[in-house]
Scaffold this motif. Structure first.
Motif, PDB file in Angstrom:
ATOM      1  N   ASP A 118      -6.572   4.930   4.800  1.00 38.07           N
ATOM      2  CA  ASP A 118      -5.707   5.229   5.944  1.00 38.07           C
ATOM      3  C   ASP A 118      -5.672   4.010   6.867  1.00 38.07           C
ATOM      4  OD1 ASP A 118      -5.251   7.790   5.019  1.00 38.07           O
ATOM      5  OD2 ASP A 118      -6.891   8.667   6.178  1.00 38.07           O
ATOM      6  N   GLU A 145     -14.271   7.497  -6.416  1.00 37.44           N
ATOM      7  CA  GLU A 145     -12.824   7.275  -6.460  1.00 37.44           C
ATOM      8  C   GLU A 145     -12.482   5.840  -6.032  1.00 37.44           C
ATOM      9  OE1 GLU A 145     -10.381   9.059  -7.567  1.00 37.44           O
ATOM     10  OE2 GLU A 145     -11.558  10.858  -8.026  1.00 37.44           O
ATOM     11  N   LYS A 191       0.829  -1.210   0.000  1.00 41.58           N
ATOM     12  CA  LYS A 191       0.000   0.000   0.000  1.00 41.58           C
ATOM     13  C   LYS A 191       0.862   1.258   0.000  1.00 41.58           C
ATOM     14  CE  LYS A 191      -3.401   0.402   2.801  1.00 41.58           C
ATOM     15  NZ  LYS A 191      -4.253   0.376   3.993  1.00 41.58           N
ATOM     16  N   LEU A 201     -14.082   2.011   4.353  1.00 41.98           N
ATOM     17  CA  LEU A 201     -14.434   2.693   3.112  1.00 41.98           C
ATOM     18  C   LEU A 201     -15.875   2.349   2.769  1.00 41.98           C
ATOM     19  CD1 LEU A 201     -11.174   1.897   1.116  1.00 41.98           C
ATOM     20  CD2 LEU A 201     -11.865   4.170   1.937  1.00 41.98           C
ATOM     21  N   GLY A 245       0.789   7.756  -6.222  1.00 39.39           N
ATOM     22  CA  GLY A 245      -0.508   8.420  -6.329  1.00 39.39           C
ATOM     23  C   GLY A 245      -1.711   7.502  -6.289  1.00 39.39           C
ATOM     24  N   ILE A 246      -1.502   6.203  -6.040  1.00 35.91           N
ATOM     25  CA  ILE A 246      -2.626   5.270  -5.928  1.00 35.91           C
ATOM     26  C   ILE A 246      -3.319   5.505  -4.590  1.00 35.91           C
ATOM     27  CG2 ILE A 246      -3.338   2.858  -5.971  1.00 35.91           C
ATOM     28  CD1 ILE A 246      -2.002   3.800  -8.588  1.00 35.91           C
ATOM     29  N   LYS A 247      -4.639   5.674  -4.615  1.00 36.98           N
ATOM     30  CA  LYS A 247      -5.394   5.924  -3.378  1.00 36.98           C
ATOM     31  C   LYS A 247      -5.568   4.631  -2.593  1.00 36.98           C
ATOM     32  CE  LYS A 247      -8.075  10.030  -4.702  1.00 36.98           C
ATOM     33  NZ  LYS A 247      -7.318  10.355  -5.923  1.00 36.98           N
ATOM     34  N   VAL A 248      -5.279   4.700  -1.276  1.00 40.24           N
ATOM     35  CA  VAL A 248      -5.461   3.574  -0.372  1.00 40.24           C
ATOM     36  C   VAL A 248      -6.108   4.082   0.919  1.00 40.24           C
ATOM     37  CG1 VAL A 248      -3.481   2.309  -1.300  1.00 40.24           C
ATOM     38  CG2 VAL A 248      -3.154   3.847   0.643  1.00 40.24           C
ATOM     39  N   LYS A 276       1.086   3.926  -2.931  1.00 39.55           N
ATOM     40  CA  LYS A 276       0.656   5.266  -2.514  1.00 39.55           C
ATOM     41  C   LYS A 276       1.664   6.316  -2.979  1.00 39.55           C
ATOM     42  CE  LYS A 276      -0.762   7.787   1.685  1.00 39.55           C
ATOM     43  NZ  LYS A 276      -0.888   7.683   3.162  1.00 39.55           N
ATOM     44  N   TYR A 298     -10.722  -3.361  -5.030  1.00 41.01           N
ATOM     45  CA  TYR A 298     -10.951  -1.946  -4.757  1.00 41.01           C
ATOM     46  C   TYR A 298     -12.272  -1.737  -4.004  1.00 41.01           C
ATOM     47  CZ  TYR A 298      -7.859  -1.377  -8.869  1.00 41.01           C
ATOM     48  OH  TYR A 298      -6.837  -1.452  -9.777  1.00 41.01           O
ATOM     49  N   TYR A 344     -10.318   3.100  -4.384  1.00 41.10           N
ATOM     50  CA  TYR A 344      -9.255   2.926  -3.393  1.00 41.10           C
ATOM     51  C   TYR A 344      -8.784   1.471  -3.468  1.00 41.10           C
ATOM     52  CZ  TYR A 344     -10.424   7.380  -1.129  1.00 41.10           C
ATOM     53  OH  TYR A 344     -10.635   8.714  -0.852  1.00 41.10           O
TER      54      TYR A 344
END
Length: 325
Positions: free
Chosen positions: A133, A282, A121, A198, A128-131, A125, A276, A284
């Motif tokens: 928190d 968006e 992750k 998420l 720029g890959i969204k993961v 990240k 995802y 993640y």
């Protein structure tokens, strides 16, 4: 002359039962007119090949060969379908590299990187890959529940850092449940991730690339009445898996492009599957599976069918790409 293919299953984790089912799936997918197929079982204390009569024959670890009657059978290719150690974390890949046996999955470094959810992750990240928190914990570390909840909110997911098939995973809705959830996760692994919840649509996307060809499959949407996509949802039918996913074309293409990008960023090989959650439009990334499930009802075979492809041809491309490398 037919090539000899080992479908390597088993492993040393709770996922062995899934691996053995995947081996049966792959056995049914590969063209038997082109290849001699053998299911190999690799686990602590036992490396063997399962013969057609059900009996097992030991594998010679010096070269991964085995005796069939008076003949010594050497393999030309290994299709790894171990979910968990040693087939998903780079250990088996390193062994095959040392003896010079071509294999289906990512190399040692990529396998190790993707197997460690925390490392993977953070690596992606950086591009720029969204993961989601998260908080990363070692076994024996002092747990400050209030600080964790303050950072991530509730609910959260508690999961082993290096395990799959949802073993040891808990959705925690109240702070009082956190300690029990951590204890459950630590039974599977010495490292644990606590991730922000998420709230969105869960999808998964498969991809493979061979010389001169890149294939990204249609998305599968995962819908379950359970708290999350747990073991019962995955393997006991408590889920709806909808392929192609019921999301807008533009969003589908966004996830497919992202999957292809992740494949390249990792330097992946063979078939991978990226999971995802789409929250507020968006995607993640949840995790990257480098030895995805391959039972007849698993995501990848579903996506191959939805793409209008012949899974025997897909298997053939992956095998020949490595044998002729």
């Amino acid at each position: 002359m037919k090539k000899n293919i080992a479908i390597v299953s088993g492993g040393d984790s709770s996922e062995i039962v899934v691996s053995l089912k995947s081996a049966e799936g792959i056995y049914s997918f590969i063209d038997k007119n082109k290849y001699n197929l053998y299911i190999a079982i690799v686990k602590k204390g036992e490396w063997c090949v399962r013969q057609e009569n059900g009996e097992t024959t030991p594998i010679d670890k010096n070269d991964f060969s085995f005796r069939k009657g008076n003949e010594i059978v050497h393999f030309d290719f290994a299709y790894i379908t171990i979910h968990g150690t040693p087939g998903e974390n780079g250990l088996l890949q390193g062994y095959f590299e040392m003896i010079g046996l071509p294999y289906s999955s990512c190399n040692v470094l990529v396998s190790a990187l993707t197997f460690d959810k925390h490392v993977c992750k953070n690596y992606l990240k950086g591009f720029g890959i969204k993961v989601a928190d998260s908080v990363y914990l070692h076994k024996g570390e002092v747990i400050k529940a209030e600080e964790i909840v303050k950072k991530l909110g509730l609910p959260v997911f508690v999961k082993p850092n290096a395990d799959g098939s949802s073993f040891g995973v808990t959705k925690v809705k109240e702070i009082a449940q956190l300690q029990d959830a951590l204890a459950k996760a630590f039974q599977e692994d010495n490292e644990v991730l606590i991730e922000r919840f998420l709230n969105g649509t869960e999808v998964t996307c498969g991809c493979y690339k061979v010389k001169g060809k890149s294939v990204v499959f249609p998305l599968t949407e995962v819908v379950t009445e359970n708290e999350f996509f747990d073991f019962d949802a995955k393997y006991n039918g408590q889920v709806s898996e909808i392929t192609p996913a019921r999301i807008a074309t533009e969003l589908t293409e966004k996830v497919q492009l992202l999957t292809s990008e992740i494949y390249d960023l990792l330097g992946a090989k063979g078939i991978i599957r990226v999971d995802y959650i789409i929250e507020d439009g968006e995607p993640y990334m949840l995790e990257v599976n480098t030895t995805p499930g391959m039972t007849a009802t698993s995501f990848i075979p579903q996506q191959v069918r939805a793409a209008g492809l012949d899974i025997k041809e897909v298997m053939n491309e992956i095998i020949e790409n490595e044998i002729n490398n």
